[in-house]
Design an enzyme around this catalytic site. Structure first.
Site, short mmCIF file in Angstrom:
data_model
loop_
_atom_site.label_atom_id
_atom_site.label_comp_id
_atom_site.label_asym_id
_atom_site.label_seq_id
_atom_site.Cartn_x
_atom_site.Cartn_y
_atom_site.Cartn_z
N SER A 1 0.83 -1.19 0.00
CA SER A 1 0.00 0.00 0.00
C SER A 1 0.87 1.24 0.00
CB SER A 1 -0.86 -0.03 1.26
OG SER A 1 -1.40 1.25 1.53
N TYR B 1 -1.24 -0.15 10.59
CA TYR B 1 -1.57 -0.83 9.34
C TYR B 1 -0.40 -0.70 8.33
CZ TYR B 1 -3.53 -1.40 4.67
OH TYR B 1 -3.74 -1.76 3.36
N LYS C 1 2.33 -3.59 6.54
CA LYS C 1 2.59 -3.77 5.11
C LYS C 1 4.09 -3.71 4.83
CE LYS C 1 -1.43 -4.53 3.71
NZ LYS C 1 -1.76 -5.78 3.04
P1 NAD Z 1 -10.91 -7.10 1.49
O1 NAD Z 1 -11.10 -7.06 2.96
O2 NAD Z 1 -12.09 -6.96 0.62
O3 NAD Z 1 -10.14 -8.45 1.08
C1 NAD Z 1 -9.25 -9.11 1.94
C2 NAD Z 1 -9.71 -10.56 2.02
O4 NAD Z 1 -8.82 -11.30 2.88
C3 NAD Z 1 -11.10 -10.72 2.61
O5 NAD Z 1 -11.88 -11.57 1.78
C4 NAD Z 1 -10.88 -11.38 3.99
O6 NAD Z 1 -11.94 -12.23 4.35
C5 NAD Z 1 -9.58 -12.12 3.74
N1 NAD Z 1 -8.75 -12.33 4.94
C6 NAD Z 1 -8.39 -11.41 5.88
N2 NAD Z 1 -7.62 -11.98 6.82
C7 NAD Z 1 -7.47 -13.29 6.47
C8 NAD Z 1 -6.80 -14.40 7.04
N3 NAD Z 1 -6.13 -14.28 8.19
N4 NAD Z 1 -6.85 -15.58 6.41
C9 NAD Z 1 -7.54 -15.72 5.24
N5 NAD Z 1 -8.22 -14.71 4.67
C10 NAD Z 1 -8.18 -13.51 5.27
O7 NAD Z 1 -9.81 -5.98 1.15
P2 NAD Z 1 -9.31 -5.43 -0.25
O8 NAD Z 1 -9.72 -4.01 -0.36
O9 NAD Z 1 -9.65 -6.37 -1.34
O10 NAD Z 1 -7.75 -5.43 0.00
C11 NAD Z 1 -6.92 -6.54 -0.35
C12 NAD Z 1 -5.52 -6.26 0.10
O11 NAD Z 1 -5.06 -5.03 -0.47
C13 NAD Z 1 -5.37 -6.07 1.62
O12 NAD Z 1 -4.20 -6.73 2.04
C14 NAD Z 1 -5.25 -4.59 1.79
O13 NAD Z 1 -4.47 -4.26 2.92
C15 NAD Z 1 -4.54 -4.17 0.52
N6 NAD Z 1 -4.84 -2.78 0.14
C16 NAD Z 1 -6.14 -2.37 0.03
C17 NAD Z 1 -6.42 -1.03 -0.27
C18 NAD Z 1 -7.84 -0.55 -0.34
O14 NAD Z 1 -8.06 0.67 -0.20
N7 NAD Z 1 -8.83 -1.37 -0.60
C19 NAD Z 1 -5.38 -0.12 -0.47
C20 NAD Z 1 -4.06 -0.58 -0.37
C21 NAD Z 1 -3.81 -1.92 -0.06
#
Ligand code: NAD
Ligand code: UDP
Length: 340
Positions: free
Chosen positions: A126, A150, A154
């Site tokens: 991120s 957070y 990362k």
């Molecule tokens: P999201 O919450 O929709 O998807 C994450 C998925 O991981 C979910 O389905 C959740 O159930 C699963 N999960 C969480 N912990 C788990 C575990 N211990 N074991 C198995 N599954 C687990 O989030 P997203 O927006 O799709 O983000 C995906 C990734 O991208 C994340 O790591 C997030 O930190 C990163 N990210 C997201 C954003 C954003 O703004 N959406 C920005 C930068 C980085």
């Protein structure tokens, strides 16, 4: 046995869109997710979009045995790791929950990859790893100084991957630093389905437009930006998904196996009010808002220097603000209650 890409966290927002693109490129996918922030219903939606149902394993990355069985039962050639908790405020209140899920979970995953002989991984990082450098355009060599728990989780995982790579050069690793993901699949069949009150701007705007929330609170109208509201680099989730495919292809098919760390953004920031107006145009609905105090921890403006992603991956974002809003609106209006 058929080979597959293991998509950890693939039932979530970005993971589901990426799974569809991987499957549509002809590869098979195994989704591994504990459903802590997603719904099983997404699997049927993915099947609708691809004509095939992805294999699904309900499991937690901290559960070593389920991971081990998954690697044993499937011929995995690469992993994309989306699983993580992502609420900045909650990470400050419950740091151990974040270190456990995001960092310890990743360590268990990497150990089980090593044990299974799987050495290719793309990790969801991120732009929060940069913190507040004092200027708005972040290149990959902007100092790494995350200002919240957070962001630190990362950066820790990025560093763990670099250390693994140093000790075992055959590993192929990529960390993708996302800016602000928004939008949905053009079909309106999959999209972002936050639980409770959305923290992020775009789902909040969408819920105001559909009448689920009365008005958007705009956090700060006195920033040193052209209209006084914060500016961010919003990137369409379909562009983000294609960035993962580009990274995976590079890791699997290139002679150069240096670690990849790149920004995924458009390089073009938009203000909160520009997003509101673009959404009103796309949805043909009014979006009521009120300008209130700044949100603690927010920066005025930041956006990606996207040069390196283009140089290394040959990738760049294609979709602009209109598609971001139109696709979000199609998803929101076709699914007012998300996957329920
Ligand atoms: P999201 O919450 O929709 O998807 C994450 C998925 O991981 C979910 O389905 C959740 O159930 C699963 N999960 C969480 N912990 C788990 C575990 N211990 N074991 C198995 N599954 C687990 O989030 P997203 O927006 O799709 O983000 C995906 C990734 O991208 C994340 O790591 C997030 O930190 C990163 N990210 C997201 C954003 C954003 O703004 N959406 C920005 C930068 C980085
Ligand atoms: N924002 C806002 N009201 C909201 C949510 C967000 O004004 O209800 C603003 C926020 O201050 C920032 C931008 O919208 O300028 C994007 O915020 P978001 O939480 O989506 O992502 P962040 O940039 O914090 O990762």
């Amino acid at each position: 046995m058929e080979t597959s890409i293991l998509v950890i966290g693939g039932a979530g927002y970005i993971g589901s869109h990426t799974a569809v693109q991987i499957m549509n490129s002809g590869l098979s996918v195994v989704i591994f997710d504990n459903l802590s922030n997603s719904s099983r219903a997404v699997l049927n939606r993915i099947a609708k979009l691809t004509g095939r149902r992805p294999t699904f394993v309900e499991g937690d990355i901290r559960d070593r045995l389920t991971l081990r069985t998954t690697f044993k039962n499937h011929s995995i050639t690469g992993v994309i790791h989306f699983a993580g908790l992502k609420a900045v405020g909650e990470s400050e209140e419950q740091p151990l929950k974040y270190y456990d899920n995001n960092v310890s979970g990743s360590v268990v995953l990497f150990e089980e990859m090593q044990r299974a002989g799987v050495q290719t991984i793309v990790f969801s990082s991120s732009a929060t790893v940069y913190g507040d450098p004092g200027y708005p355009q972040y290149s990959e060599d902007t100092p790494l100084a995350p200002v919240n728990v957070y962001g630190r989780t990362k950066l820790m995982v990025e560093n763990i991957l670099l250390d693994i790579k140093k000790s075992r050069p055959a590993w192929r690793v990529a960390s993708l630093r996302y800016f602000n993901p928004v939008g949905a699949h053009v079909s309106g069949i999959i999209g972002e389905d936050p639980t409770g009150i959305p923290n992020n701007l775009m789902p909040f705007i969408a819920q105001v437009a559909i009448g689920k929330r009365e008005k958007l609170l705009v956090f700060g109208g006195d920033y040193p930006t052209p209209d006084g509201t914060g500016r961010r680099d919003y990137i369409h989730v379909e562009d983000l998904a294609s960035g993962h495919l580009a990274a995976l292809n590079k890791l699997m098919n290139s002679d150069d196996n240096s670690p990849i760390i790149v920004n995924l953004g458009t390089g073009r920031p938009y203000s909160v009010l520009e997003m509101v107006h673009a959404f009103e145009k796309a949805s043909n609905k009014p979006v009521a808002f009120e300008i209130v105090d700044r949100r603690p921890g927010d920066l005025a403006e930041y956006y990606a220097d996207r040069t390196l992603a283009k140089d290394i991956l040959g990738w760049e974002a294609r979709l602009g603000i209109d598609r971001m809003c139109e696709d979000t609106w199609r998803w929101q209006s076709n699914n007012p209650n998300g996957y329920q």
